[in-house]
Design a protein around this motif. Structure first.
Motif, PDB file in Angstrom:
ATOM      1  N   GLN A  67       3.957   2.438  10.748  1.00 13.93           N
ATOM      2  CA  GLN A  67       4.683   3.089  11.838  1.00 13.93           C
ATOM      3  C   GLN A  67       6.164   2.755  11.742  1.00 13.93           C
ATOM      4  O   GLN A  67       7.014   3.601  11.997  1.00 13.93           O
ATOM      5  CB  GLN A  67       4.103   2.654  13.190  1.00 13.93           C
ATOM      6  CG  GLN A  67       4.751   3.331  14.391  1.00 13.93           C
ATOM      7  CD  GLN A  67       5.986   2.615  14.901  1.00 13.93           C
ATOM      8  OE1 GLN A  67       6.088   1.386  14.824  1.00 13.93           O
ATOM      9  NE2 GLN A  67       6.939   3.375  15.391  1.00 13.93           N
ATOM     10  N   ASN A  68       6.475   1.543  11.326  1.00 11.29           N
ATOM     11  CA  ASN A  68       7.868   1.129  11.168  1.00 11.29           C
ATOM     12  C   ASN A  68       8.579   1.971  10.109  1.00 11.29           C
ATOM     13  O   ASN A  68       9.725   2.393  10.299  1.00 11.29           O
ATOM     14  CB  ASN A  68       7.939  -0.358  10.818  1.00 11.29           C
ATOM     15  CG  ASN A  68       9.364  -0.855  10.752  1.00 11.29           C
ATOM     16  OD1 ASN A  68      10.135  -0.675  11.691  1.00 11.29           O
ATOM     17  ND2 ASN A  68       9.727  -1.462   9.640  1.00 11.29           N
ATOM     18  N   THR A  69       7.905   2.220   9.006  1.00  9.77           N
ATOM     19  CA  THR A  69       8.501   3.056   7.948  1.00  9.77           C
ATOM     20  C   THR A  69       8.763   4.463   8.466  1.00  9.77           C
ATOM     21  O   THR A  69       9.847   5.027   8.259  1.00  9.77           O
ATOM     22  CB  THR A  69       7.588   3.102   6.709  1.00  9.77           C
ATOM     23  OG1 THR A  69       7.472   1.784   6.179  1.00  9.77           O
ATOM     24  CG2 THR A  69       8.134   4.040   5.646  1.00  9.77           C
ATOM     25  N   TYR A  70       7.795   5.028   9.169  1.00 11.80           N
ATOM     26  CA  TYR A  70       7.995   6.377   9.702  1.00 11.80           C
ATOM     27  C   TYR A  70       9.157   6.395  10.706  1.00 11.80           C
ATOM     28  O   TYR A  70       9.978   7.318  10.697  1.00 11.80           O
ATOM     29  CB  TYR A  70       6.726   6.937  10.350  1.00 11.80           C
ATOM     30  CG  TYR A  70       6.956   8.333  10.838  1.00 11.80           C
ATOM     31  CD1 TYR A  70       6.978   9.391   9.936  1.00 11.80           C
ATOM     32  CD2 TYR A  70       7.235   8.600  12.170  1.00 11.80           C
ATOM     33  CE1 TYR A  70       7.253  10.684  10.360  1.00 11.80           C
ATOM     34  CE2 TYR A  70       7.506   9.879  12.603  1.00 11.80           C
ATOM     35  CZ  TYR A  70       7.511  10.915  11.697  1.00 11.80           C
ATOM     36  OH  TYR A  70       7.793  12.190  12.114  1.00 11.80           O
ATOM     37  N   SER A  71       9.244   5.376  11.538  1.00 11.80           N
ATOM     38  CA  SER A  71      10.349   5.273  12.487  1.00 11.80           C
ATOM     39  C   SER A  71      11.683   5.240  11.745  1.00 11.80           C
ATOM     40  O   SER A  71      12.657   5.870  12.168  1.00 11.80           O
ATOM     41  CB  SER A  71      10.190   4.014  13.336  1.00 11.80           C
ATOM     42  OG  SER A  71      11.294   3.841  14.186  1.00 11.80           O
ATOM     43  N   GLN A  72      11.708   4.536  10.624  1.00  9.50           N
ATOM     44  CA  GLN A  72      12.936   4.473   9.826  1.00  9.50           C
ATOM     45  C   GLN A  72      13.268   5.839   9.220  1.00  9.50           C
ATOM     46  O   GLN A  72      14.447   6.171   9.076  1.00  9.50           O
ATOM     47  CB  GLN A  72      12.804   3.412   8.747  1.00  9.50           C
ATOM     48  CG  GLN A  72      12.802   2.010   9.301  1.00  9.50           C
ATOM     49  CD  GLN A  72      12.625   0.939   8.249  1.00  9.50           C
ATOM     50  OE1 GLN A  72      12.260   1.211   7.104  1.00  9.50           O
ATOM     51  NE2 GLN A  72      12.876  -0.296   8.624  1.00  9.50           N
ATOM     52  N   TYR A  73      12.260   6.643   8.885  1.00  7.82           N
ATOM     53  CA  TYR A  73      12.526   8.017   8.435  1.00  7.82           C
ATOM     54  C   TYR A  73      13.242   8.785   9.543  1.00  7.82           C
ATOM     55  O   TYR A  73      14.259   9.433   9.311  1.00  7.82           O
ATOM     56  CB  TYR A  73      11.228   8.764   8.118  1.00  7.82           C
ATOM     57  CG  TYR A  73      10.481   8.338   6.885  1.00  7.82           C
ATOM     58  CD1 TYR A  73      11.093   7.714   5.815  1.00  7.82           C
ATOM     59  CD2 TYR A  73       9.115   8.599   6.782  1.00  7.82           C
ATOM     60  CE1 TYR A  73      10.387   7.350   4.684  1.00  7.82           C
ATOM     61  CE2 TYR A  73       8.395   8.248   5.650  1.00  7.82           C
ATOM     62  CZ  TYR A  73       9.028   7.625   4.609  1.00  7.82           C
ATOM     63  OH  TYR A  73       8.321   7.274   3.493  1.00  7.82           O
ATOM     64  N   GLU A  74      12.678   8.727  10.756  1.00  4.44           N
ATOM     65  CA  GLU A  74      13.249   9.477  11.877  1.00  4.44           C
ATOM     66  C   GLU A  74      14.652   9.005  12.231  1.00  4.44           C
ATOM     67  O   GLU A  74      15.479   9.800  12.662  1.00  4.44           O
ATOM     68  CB  GLU A  74      12.354   9.365  13.119  1.00  4.44           C
ATOM     69  CG  GLU A  74      11.164  10.277  13.092  1.00  4.44           C
ATOM     70  CD  GLU A  74      10.459  10.372  14.440  1.00  4.44           C
ATOM     71  OE1 GLU A  74      10.913   9.752  15.434  1.00  4.44           O
ATOM     72  OE2 GLU A  74       9.440  11.072  14.501  1.00  4.44           O
TER      73      GLU A  74
ATOM     74  N   VAL B  18       1.316  10.020  12.759  1.00  2.00           N
ATOM     75  CA  VAL B  18       1.943  10.633  11.581  1.00  2.00           C
ATOM     76  C   VAL B  18       2.012   9.616  10.442  1.00  2.00           C
ATOM     77  O   VAL B  18       1.726   9.945   9.289  1.00  2.00           O
ATOM     78  CB  VAL B  18       3.341  11.187  11.910  1.00  2.00           C
ATOM     79  CG1 VAL B  18       3.981  11.812  10.675  1.00  2.00           C
ATOM     80  CG2 VAL B  18       3.275  12.203  13.036  1.00  2.00           C
ATOM     81  N   ALA B  19       2.370   8.401  10.768  1.00  3.17           N
ATOM     82  CA  ALA B  19       2.456   7.342   9.758  1.00  3.17           C
ATOM     83  C   ALA B  19       1.107   7.144   9.070  1.00  3.17           C
ATOM     84  O   ALA B  19       1.044   7.021   7.840  1.00  3.17           O
ATOM     85  CB  ALA B  19       2.921   6.046  10.397  1.00  3.17           C
ATOM     86  N   ASP B  20       0.030   7.122   9.838  1.00  2.00           N
ATOM     87  CA  ASP B  20      -1.310   6.970   9.252  1.00  2.00           C
ATOM     88  C   ASP B  20      -1.619   8.122   8.298  1.00  2.00           C
ATOM     89  O   ASP B  20      -2.167   7.914   7.217  1.00  2.00           O
ATOM     90  CB  ASP B  20      -2.371   6.897  10.346  1.00  2.00           C
ATOM     91  CG  ASP B  20      -2.350   5.586  11.112  1.00  2.00           C
ATOM     92  OD1 ASP B  20      -1.705   4.617  10.647  1.00  2.00           O
ATOM     93  OD2 ASP B  20      -2.976   5.538  12.191  1.00  2.00           O
ATOM     94  N   TYR B  21      -1.263   9.341   8.698  1.00  2.00           N
ATOM     95  CA  TYR B  21      -1.490  10.505   7.846  1.00  2.00           C
ATOM     96  C   TYR B  21      -0.716  10.365   6.521  1.00  2.00           C
ATOM     97  O   TYR B  21      -1.235  10.707   5.462  1.00  2.00           O
ATOM     98  CB  TYR B  21      -1.062  11.777   8.579  1.00  2.00           C
ATOM     99  CG  TYR B  21      -1.115  13.013   7.723  1.00  2.00           C
ATOM    100  CD1 TYR B  21      -2.316  13.659   7.476  1.00  2.00           C
ATOM    101  CD2 TYR B  21       0.042  13.536   7.149  1.00  2.00           C
ATOM    102  CE1 TYR B  21      -2.374  14.794   6.681  1.00  2.00           C
ATOM    103  CE2 TYR B  21      -0.003  14.665   6.355  1.00  2.00           C
ATOM    104  CZ  TYR B  21      -1.210  15.291   6.127  1.00  2.00           C
ATOM    105  OH  TYR B  21      -1.256  16.412   5.321  1.00  2.00           O
ATOM    106  N   LEU B  22       0.494   9.861   6.608  1.00  2.00           N
ATOM    107  CA  LEU B  22       1.333   9.716   5.416  1.00  2.00           C
ATOM    108  C   LEU B  22       0.964   8.502   4.575  1.00  2.00           C
ATOM    109  O   LEU B  22       1.388   8.385   3.428  1.00  2.00           O
ATOM    110  CB  LEU B  22       2.807   9.604   5.819  1.00  2.00           C
ATOM    111  CG  LEU B  22       3.440  10.812   6.495  1.00  2.00           C
ATOM    112  CD1 LEU B  22       4.851  10.475   6.936  1.00  2.00           C
ATOM    113  CD2 LEU B  22       3.428  12.026   5.582  1.00  2.00           C
TER     114      LEU B  22
END
Length: 67
Positions: free
Chosen positions: A28-35, A20-24
């Motif tokens: 991966q760390n940033t996406y984890s922080q979103y979640e 998902v992070a790659d798509y955005l």
């Protein structure tokens, strides 16, 4: 709540955070922080996430149970 919806929909679709992070276009760390609610998700990212998972932004925001 949006944070739980994000994690649930990602897990329901058997998708890794990195995918998902790659798509955005984020780490991966940033996406984890979103979640995890560490950082807020911009409206643009919400739209991209809704498109990726084939759901409405309202679903991600918890405003409706209909995807």
């Amino acid at each position: 709540m949006i944070l739980q919806q994000l994690k649930n929909i990602r897990e329901d679709n058997d998708v890794r955070q990195k995918t998902v992070a790659d798509y955005l276009g984020v780490s991966q760390n940033t996406y984890s922080q979103y979640e995890n609610g560490v950082i807020s998700i911009s409206p643009e990212m919400l739209v991209k996430l809704a498109d990726y998972f084939g759901v409405s932004v309202d679903y991600l925001l918890g405003r409706t149970k209909e995807k």
